[in-house]
Design a protein around this motif. Structure first.
Motif, PDB file in Angstrom:
ATOM      1  N   UNK A 244       0.837  -1.187   0.000  1.00  0.00           N
ATOM      2  CA  UNK A 244       0.000   0.000   0.000  1.00  0.00           C
ATOM      3  C   UNK A 244       0.874   1.240   0.000  1.00  0.00           C
ATOM      4  N   UNK A 245       0.548   2.167  -0.882  1.00  0.00           N
ATOM      5  CA  UNK A 245       1.225   3.462  -0.949  1.00  0.00           C
ATOM      6  C   UNK A 245       0.162   4.490  -0.608  1.00  0.00           C
ATOM      7  N   UNK A 246       0.184   4.981   0.627  1.00  0.00           N
ATOM      8  CA  UNK A 246      -0.948   5.780   1.102  1.00  0.00           C
ATOM      9  C   UNK A 246      -0.573   6.539   2.366  1.00  0.00           C
ATOM     10  N   UNK A 247      -1.541   7.304   2.869  1.00  0.00           N
ATOM     11  CA  UNK A 247      -1.349   8.061   4.092  1.00  0.00           C
ATOM     12  C   UNK A 247      -1.704   7.243   5.319  1.00  0.00           C
ATOM     13  N   UNK A 248      -1.154   7.656   6.451  1.00  0.00           N
ATOM     14  CA  UNK A 248      -1.426   6.990   7.722  1.00  0.00           C
ATOM     15  C   UNK A 248      -2.609   7.651   8.414  1.00  0.00           C
ATOM     16  N   UNK A 249      -3.536   6.831   8.901  1.00  0.00           N
ATOM     17  CA  UNK A 249      -4.677   7.301   9.681  1.00  0.00           C
ATOM     18  C   UNK A 249      -4.403   6.957  11.143  1.00  0.00           C
TER      19      UNK A 249
ATOM     20  N   UNK B  42      13.741  -5.570  -2.362  1.00  0.00           N
ATOM     21  CA  UNK B  42      13.851  -6.775  -1.540  1.00  0.00           C
ATOM     22  C   UNK B  42      12.629  -7.685  -1.641  1.00  0.00           C
ATOM     23  N   UNK B  43      11.435  -7.115  -1.680  1.00  0.00           N
ATOM     24  CA  UNK B  43      10.215  -7.920  -1.663  1.00  0.00           C
ATOM     25  C   UNK B  43       9.705  -8.164  -3.078  1.00  0.00           C
ATOM     26  N   UNK B  44       9.193  -9.361  -3.312  1.00  0.00           N
ATOM     27  CA  UNK B  44       8.584  -9.708  -4.604  1.00  0.00           C
ATOM     28  C   UNK B  44       7.111  -9.324  -4.548  1.00  0.00           C
ATOM     29  N   UNK B  45       6.789  -8.173  -5.075  1.00  0.00           N
ATOM     30  CA  UNK B  45       5.470  -7.572  -4.904  1.00  0.00           C
ATOM     31  C   UNK B  45       4.524  -8.055  -5.997  1.00  0.00           C
ATOM     32  N   UNK B  46       3.360  -8.544  -5.581  1.00  0.00           N
ATOM     33  CA  UNK B  46       2.350  -9.025  -6.519  1.00  0.00           C
ATOM     34  C   UNK B  46       1.441  -7.896  -7.004  1.00  0.00           C
ATOM     35  N   UNK B  47       0.973  -7.052  -6.077  1.00  0.00           N
ATOM     36  CA  UNK B  47       0.098  -5.949  -6.448  1.00  0.00           C
ATOM     37  C   UNK B  47       0.426  -4.727  -5.607  1.00  0.00           C
ATOM     38  N   UNK B  48       0.050  -3.561  -6.149  1.00  0.00           N
ATOM     39  CA  UNK B  48       0.194  -2.285  -5.447  1.00  0.00           C
ATOM     40  C   UNK B  48      -1.166  -1.629  -5.355  1.00  0.00           C
ATOM     41  N   UNK B  49      -1.484  -1.131  -4.175  1.00  0.00           N
ATOM     42  CA  UNK B  49      -2.669  -0.309  -3.986  1.00  0.00           C
ATOM     43  C   UNK B  49      -2.190   1.101  -3.645  1.00  0.00           C
TER      44      UNK B  49
END
Length: 283
Positions: free
Chosen positions: A19-24, A81-88
């Protein structure tokens, strides 16, 4: 920063979603909701924090944007480093952040779910007006799926909010024309007794899922949760239509069970772990 194409990981490894987003700070939306959703649906979640909000169930009282170079550094650290499957992708409130994310994802060939977060459930604006054109130009064409609610779609298109299903379909097709791979027009902001979500794809009729409107104040983070649930479904190999169907069912369950949590005095969060936690309380 230029990214190399990342090979799809082995099917035997746990699906990794970012997740690429803001912190709540209240925990109901943003990266907190995204990570809870990934975990509830059997995926490993990692995060790129783009902003820090001082927020609870009643209001957003402060927003601090993370410097663009720190956003870039987080992307480099995670994707090297991480093998990322999807990005939100969620809250990106300033053009500098949007540009950093667009550059960091260059060459990323896996699905991207873009949730154009612009306004909090409390009504507080989270995206600056000058950032909208940058988002439309730099990230919207990269999205496998764009997931706006009706006010967000109108904002992206600079038009009035859709008043019925036909107008929603028309606006969804207009967003397709801007470059999105597919568009999910979320109907939760309509005033109808039934919520209608429409998956719009090029060359196909709209795929429609409906649900009765649930009488509850606990709807904080619904948009973040739905888009993250779709990303999790895609990470596990589901088709877009099936990922949407599964995510829709998951969110409805999370809304129905939200009253069990009794968190905050404003718009409370949905219950991300409704299928796992036995709180001994009826919804």
């Amino acid at each position: 920063m230029t990214r190399l194409e990342i090979p799809r990981p082995s099917i035997s490894s746990i699906p990794i979603c970012v997740t690429i987003a803001g912190s709540d700070s209240g925990g109901g939306a943003g990266i907190q909701a995204d990570l809870k959703t990934f975990s509830a649906l059997g995926c490993y979640g990692a995060s790129i924090v783009t902003a820090i909000t001082a927020q609870n169930t009643k209001a957003v009282t402060a927003v601090h944007d993370i410097p663009a170079d720190v956003v870039t550094a987080q992307i480099e650290a995670v994707f090297s480093d991480l093998s990322v499957y999807t990005v939100k992708i969620g809250m990106l409130s300033v053009p500098e952040t949007i540009n950093a994310v667009a550059a960091g994802l260059a060459g990323f060939a896996q699905p991207i779910v873009l949730d154009p977060v612009m306004v909090a459930k409390s009504g507080d604006r989270l995206l600056s007006m000058e950032a909208i054109s940058t988002l439309r130009e730099k990230l919207l064409p990269r999205a496998t799926l764009l997931t706006p609610n009706l006010p967000e779609a109108a904002c992206l298109l600079e038009c009035d909010v859709a008043q019925d299903v036909d107008e929603a379909v028309e606006q969804g097709r207009a967003l397709l024309a801007l470059g999105a791979g597919a568009v999910l027009m979320k109907g939760g902001h309509s005033e109808a007794s039934e919520c209608v979500d429409l998956l719009i794809r090029d060359g196909l009729p709209p795929f429609r899922l409906t649900a009765p409107r649930i009488a509850t104040r606990n709807t904080h983070g619904t948009g973040c949760t739905l888009s993250s649930a779709i990303a999790a479904g895609l990470a596990k190999g589901l088709s877009l239509e099936d990922a949407f169907t599964a995510a829709h069912a998951y969110l409805q369950g999370a809304i129905r069970a939200a009253g069990q949590l009794n968190v905050g005095s404003g718009n409370g969060p949905v219950h991300h772990f409704h299928a796992m936690w036995n709180l001994g309380v009826e919804p």
